[in-house]
Motif scaffolding. Sequence first.
Motif, PDB file in Angstrom:
ATOM      1  N   PRO A  66       0.791  -1.226   0.000  1.00 34.47           N
ATOM      2  CA  PRO A  66       0.000   0.000   0.000  1.00 34.47           C
ATOM      3  C   PRO A  66       0.830   1.286   0.000  1.00 34.47           C
ATOM      4  CG  PRO A  66      -0.001  -0.950   2.191  1.00 34.47           C
ATOM      5  CD  PRO A  66       0.684  -1.945   1.286  1.00 34.47           C
ATOM      6  N   LEU A  67       2.110   1.211   0.302  1.00 28.50           N
ATOM      7  CA  LEU A  67       2.921   2.432   0.349  1.00 28.50           C
ATOM      8  C   LEU A  67       3.441   2.856  -1.020  1.00 28.50           C
ATOM      9  CD1 LEU A  67       5.053   2.063   3.612  1.00 28.50           C
ATOM     10  CD2 LEU A  67       2.843   3.181   3.277  1.00 28.50           C
ATOM     11  N   HIS A  68       4.073   1.961  -1.735  1.00 33.67           N
ATOM     12  CA  HIS A  68       4.713   2.330  -2.996  1.00 33.67           C
ATOM     13  C   HIS A  68       4.362   1.393  -4.142  1.00 33.67           C
ATOM     14  CE1 HIS A  68       7.293   4.102   0.194  1.00 33.67           C
ATOM     15  NE2 HIS A  68       7.120   5.151  -0.569  1.00 33.67           N
ATOM     16  N   ASN A  69       3.327   0.570  -3.962  1.00 35.71           N
ATOM     17  CA  ASN A  69       2.787  -0.298  -5.006  1.00 35.71           C
ATOM     18  C   ASN A  69       3.765  -1.368  -5.494  1.00 35.71           C
ATOM     19  OD1 ASN A  69       0.407  -0.938  -6.359  1.00 35.71           O
ATOM     20  ND2 ASN A  69       1.135   0.003  -8.241  1.00 35.71           N
ATOM     21  N   TRP A  70       4.730  -1.748  -4.675  1.00 37.03           N
ATOM     22  CA  TRP A  70       5.590  -2.861  -5.048  1.00 37.03           C
ATOM     23  C   TRP A  70       4.738  -4.118  -5.105  1.00 37.03           C
ATOM     24  CZ3 TRP A  70      11.208  -3.770  -3.284  1.00 37.03           C
ATOM     25  CH2 TRP A  70      12.006  -2.673  -3.600  1.00 37.03           C
ATOM     26  N   THR A  71       4.992  -4.992  -6.061  1.00 37.28           N
ATOM     27  CA  THR A  71       4.289  -6.263  -6.164  1.00 37.28           C
ATOM     28  C   THR A  71       5.132  -7.344  -5.501  1.00 37.28           C
ATOM     29  OG1 THR A  71       3.210  -5.609  -8.220  1.00 37.28           O
ATOM     30  CG2 THR A  71       3.351  -7.964  -7.770  1.00 37.28           C
ATOM     31  N   ILE A  72       4.533  -8.012  -4.512  1.00 35.17           N
ATOM     32  CA  ILE A  72       5.217  -9.054  -3.753  1.00 35.17           C
ATOM     33  C   ILE A  72       4.514 -10.385  -4.020  1.00 35.17           C
ATOM     34  CG2 ILE A  72       5.949  -9.809  -1.443  1.00 35.17           C
ATOM     35  CD1 ILE A  72       7.113  -7.046  -2.355  1.00 35.17           C
ATOM     36  N   GLY A  73       5.284 -11.404  -4.370  1.00 30.63           N
ATOM     37  CA  GLY A  73       4.726 -12.734  -4.611  1.00 30.63           C
ATOM     38  C   GLY A  73       4.263 -13.378  -3.314  1.00 30.63           C
ATOM     39  N   ASP A  75       3.575 -16.520  -2.922  1.00 36.60           N
ATOM     40  CA  ASP A  75       4.142 -17.860  -2.782  1.00 36.60           C
ATOM     41  C   ASP A  75       5.596 -17.854  -2.329  1.00 36.60           C
ATOM     42  OD1 ASP A  75       4.879 -16.717  -5.182  1.00 36.60           O
ATOM     43  OD2 ASP A  75       4.606 -18.528  -6.367  1.00 36.60           O
ATOM     44  N   ASP A  76       6.344 -16.776  -2.618  1.00 38.44           N
ATOM     45  CA  ASP A  76       7.752 -16.742  -2.234  1.00 38.44           C
ATOM     46  C   ASP A  76       8.163 -15.501  -1.440  1.00 38.44           C
ATOM     47  OD1 ASP A  76       7.752 -14.780  -4.211  1.00 38.44           O
ATOM     48  OD2 ASP A  76       9.108 -15.859  -5.555  1.00 38.44           O
ATOM     49  N   GLY A  77       7.293 -14.492  -1.345  1.00 33.49           N
ATOM     50  CA  GLY A  77       7.604 -13.279  -0.588  1.00 33.49           C
ATOM     51  C   GLY A  77       8.535 -12.318  -1.307  1.00 33.49           C
ATOM     52  N   CYS A  78       8.861 -12.586  -2.565  1.00 36.34           N
ATOM     53  CA  CYS A  78       9.838 -11.762  -3.287  1.00 36.34           C
ATOM     54  C   CYS A  78       9.181 -10.707  -4.171  1.00 36.34           C
ATOM     55  CB  CYS A  78      10.746 -12.642  -4.127  1.00 36.34           C
ATOM     56  SG  CYS A  78      11.813 -13.684  -3.114  1.00 36.34           S
ATOM     57  N   ALA A  79       9.860  -9.568  -4.278  1.00 39.78           N
ATOM     58  CA  ALA A  79       9.396  -8.469  -5.122  1.00 39.78           C
ATOM     59  C   ALA A  79       9.479  -8.888  -6.587  1.00 39.78           C
ATOM     60  CB  ALA A  79      10.245  -7.227  -4.876  1.00 39.78           C
ATOM     61  N   LYS A  80       8.558  -8.396  -7.393  1.00 34.84           N
ATOM     62  CA  LYS A  80       8.488  -8.737  -8.815  1.00 34.84           C
ATOM     63  C   LYS A  80       9.046  -7.612  -9.672  1.00 34.84           C
ATOM     64  CE  LYS A  80       6.362 -12.486  -7.743  1.00 34.84           C
ATOM     65  NZ  LYS A  80       7.078 -13.724  -7.676  1.00 34.84           N
ATOM     66  N   GLN A  81       9.248  -7.921 -10.939  1.00 35.14           N
ATOM     67  CA  GLN A  81       9.712  -6.994 -11.972  1.00 35.14           C
ATOM     68  C   GLN A  81      11.094  -6.455 -11.625  1.00 35.14           C
ATOM     69  OE1 GLN A  81       6.455  -4.282 -12.356  1.00 35.14           O
ATOM     70  NE2 GLN A  81       5.094  -5.828 -13.157  1.00 35.14           N
ATOM     71  N   SER A  82      11.288  -5.166 -11.709  1.00 33.66           N
ATOM     72  CA  SER A  82      12.620  -4.604 -11.484  1.00 33.66           C
ATOM     73  C   SER A  82      12.929  -4.347 -10.013  1.00 33.66           C
ATOM     74  CB  SER A  82      12.757  -3.292 -12.269  1.00 33.66           C
ATOM     75  OG  SER A  82      11.790  -2.363 -11.806  1.00 33.66           O
ATOM     76  N   ASP A  83      11.933  -4.507  -9.128  1.00 35.21           N
ATOM     77  CA  ASP A  83      12.163  -4.309  -7.696  1.00 35.21           C
ATOM     78  C   ASP A  83      12.901  -5.517  -7.131  1.00 35.21           C
ATOM     79  OD1 ASP A  83      10.804  -1.860  -7.793  1.00 35.21           O
ATOM     80  OD2 ASP A  83       8.879  -2.854  -7.520  1.00 35.21           O
ATOM     81  N   GLU A  84      13.624  -5.295  -6.025  1.00 31.64           N
ATOM     82  CA  GLU A  84      14.412  -6.364  -5.428  1.00 31.64           C
ATOM     83  C   GLU A  84      14.147  -6.466  -3.939  1.00 31.64           C
ATOM     84  OE1 GLU A  84      18.523  -5.767  -6.293  1.00 31.64           O
ATOM     85  OE2 GLU A  84      18.231  -5.850  -8.454  1.00 31.64           O
ATOM     86  N   GLY A  85      14.231  -7.673  -3.428  1.00 30.94           N
ATOM     87  CA  GLY A  85      14.075  -7.918  -2.001  1.00 30.94           C
ATOM     88  C   GLY A  85      12.959  -8.915  -1.736  1.00 30.94           C
ATOM     89  N   CYS A  86      13.017  -9.531  -0.571  1.00 28.14           N
ATOM     90  CA  CYS A  86      11.999 -10.509  -0.180  1.00 28.14           C
ATOM     91  C   CYS A  86      11.591 -10.265   1.259  1.00 28.14           C
ATOM     92  CB  CYS A  86      12.549 -11.927  -0.297  1.00 28.14           C
ATOM     93  SG  CYS A  86      12.936 -12.440  -1.980  1.00 28.14           S
ATOM     94  N   THR A  87      10.359 -10.609   1.562  1.00 31.35           N
ATOM     95  CA  THR A  87       9.881 -10.613   2.937  1.00 31.35           C
ATOM     96  C   THR A  87       9.774 -12.075   3.357  1.00 31.35           C
ATOM     97  OG1 THR A  87       8.277  -9.609   4.442  1.00 31.35           O
ATOM     98  CG2 THR A  87       7.389 -10.636   2.465  1.00 31.35           C
ATOM     99  N   PRO A  88      10.046 -12.381   4.618  1.00 27.55           N
ATOM    100  CA  PRO A  88       9.981 -13.783   5.045  1.00 27.55           C
ATOM    101  C   PRO A  88       8.584 -14.376   4.867  1.00 27.55           C
ATOM    102  CG  PRO A  88      11.184 -12.474   6.643  1.00 27.55           C
ATOM    103  CD  PRO A  88      10.567 -11.506   5.671  1.00 27.55           C
ATOM    104  N   ARG A  89       8.544 -15.632   4.450  1.00 30.84           N
ATOM    105  CA  ARG A  89       7.271 -16.333   4.326  1.00 30.84           C
ATOM    106  C   ARG A  89       7.171 -17.356   5.453  1.00 30.84           C
ATOM    107  NH1 ARG A  89       8.136 -20.517  -0.668  1.00 30.84           N
ATOM    108  NH2 ARG A  89      10.147 -21.220   0.049  1.00 30.84           N
ATOM    109  N   PHE A  90       5.956 -17.799   5.716  1.00 27.32           N
ATOM    110  CA  PHE A  90       5.693 -18.754   6.784  1.00 27.32           C
ATOM    111  C   PHE A  90       4.969 -19.961   6.215  1.00 27.32           C
ATOM    112  CE2 PHE A  90       6.516 -14.857   8.883  1.00 27.32           C
ATOM    113  CZ  PHE A  90       6.966 -15.162  10.161  1.00 27.32           C
TER     114      PHE A  90
END
Length: 141
Positions: A66-73, A75-90
């Motif tokens: 909701p802050l900057h419209n990054w798309t996060i998967g 299933d894996d918690g990772c940013a899509k397209q040209s963005d980089e980084g992952c959030t931990p999944r459970f």
Amino acid sequence: MTEWKTVCRVDEIPVLGSRRVSRPVGVAVAVFRNSQDEVFALLDRCPHKGGPLSQGIVFGNSVACPLHNWTIGLDDGCAKQSDEGCTPRFACRVEGGHVLLDAHELATHALDLVAPRAGPGAATAGAIGDETFDVQAPHGA
């Protein structure tokens, strides 16, 4: 053997929405439900600026921060397209209409990450008596 903890019923998560699961320590976990009734669990923190993913828009197998419209998967918690980084999944599963999370992960996973702070006292982590605001300068035209 994994010990599973029931956190909610699937029908308590809105379709294309989420539900937050608080933990005694650390950032909450966001549990998402997509239009195919698949359920996913991620730390409720975007890898970009720490935005609350539970407040984002779910589409397909992704959530938009909701802050900057990054798309996060989801299933894996990772940013899509040209963005980089992952959030931990459970680890997450559905059994008899109930959503279960791995109890060990809830107690130990990603405890070193902190939720972002905003508003009065944000710049000094809210020290007692601090009434300053962290104000940003307006953007130029």
